[in-house]
Design a protein around this motif. Structure first.
Motif, short mmCIF file in Angstrom:
data_model
loop_
_atom_site.label_atom_id
_atom_site.label_comp_id
_atom_site.label_asym_id
_atom_site.label_seq_id
_atom_site.Cartn_x
_atom_site.Cartn_y
_atom_site.Cartn_z
N PRO A 131 2.71 0.26 -1.04
CA PRO A 131 2.49 0.96 0.24
C PRO A 131 2.60 0.06 1.45
N LEU A 132 2.16 -1.19 1.32
CA LEU A 132 2.27 -2.11 2.44
C LEU A 132 3.73 -2.44 2.74
N LEU A 133 4.52 -2.61 1.69
CA LEU A 133 5.94 -2.91 1.87
C LEU A 133 6.67 -1.74 2.52
N VAL A 134 6.39 -0.53 2.08
CA VAL A 134 7.02 0.65 2.66
C VAL A 134 6.60 0.80 4.12
N ALA A 135 5.33 0.57 4.40
CA ALA A 135 4.85 0.67 5.79
C ALA A 135 5.52 -0.37 6.68
N ALA A 136 5.69 -1.58 6.17
CA ALA A 136 6.34 -2.64 6.96
C ALA A 136 7.80 -2.29 7.25
N TYR A 137 8.52 -1.82 6.23
CA TYR A 137 9.92 -1.43 6.45
C TYR A 137 10.02 -0.24 7.41
N ALA A 138 9.12 0.72 7.27
CA ALA A 138 9.14 1.88 8.17
C ALA A 138 8.88 1.44 9.61
N PHE A 139 7.93 0.54 9.80
CA PHE A 139 7.63 0.06 11.15
C PHE A 139 8.84 -0.65 11.75
#
Length: 91
Positions: free
Chosen positions: A50-58
């Protein structure tokens, strides 16, 4: 002269404060023997996905927003250039 003295005193005080804080937070003592990972107590952990997906989305949202602002500014400059071309006499 007084300003220099205040600056020197505050620099020394800040250095002493930071040194005392660094000495207060010494790392814990090391283990005396090997402990297998399966014998360690469970700790809190955050799944990485989830942290990786959030970082890429940001990053994607920030990049798209930045490109959108550049596009708007370019359109504004082009509009101003057309208006200026209409106002200036042709040679």
């Amino acid at each position: 002269m007084i300003g220099r003295a205040r600056a020197a005193i505050s620099t020394v005080a800040l250095t002493l404060l930071l040194t005392a804080a660094a000495l207060a937070f010494q790392p814990p003592a090391g283990q005396s023997e090997f402990v297998p990972a399966k014998d360690l107590p469970p700790t809190e952990s955050i799944p990485a996905a989830p942290l990786l997906v959030a970082a890429y989305a940001f990053i994607w949202v920030a990049a798209i927003f930045y490109l959108w602002t550049i596009w708007r500014r370019l359109n504004k400059v082009e509009t101003e250039m057309r208006a200026l071309a209409r106002k200036t006499p042709q040679r």
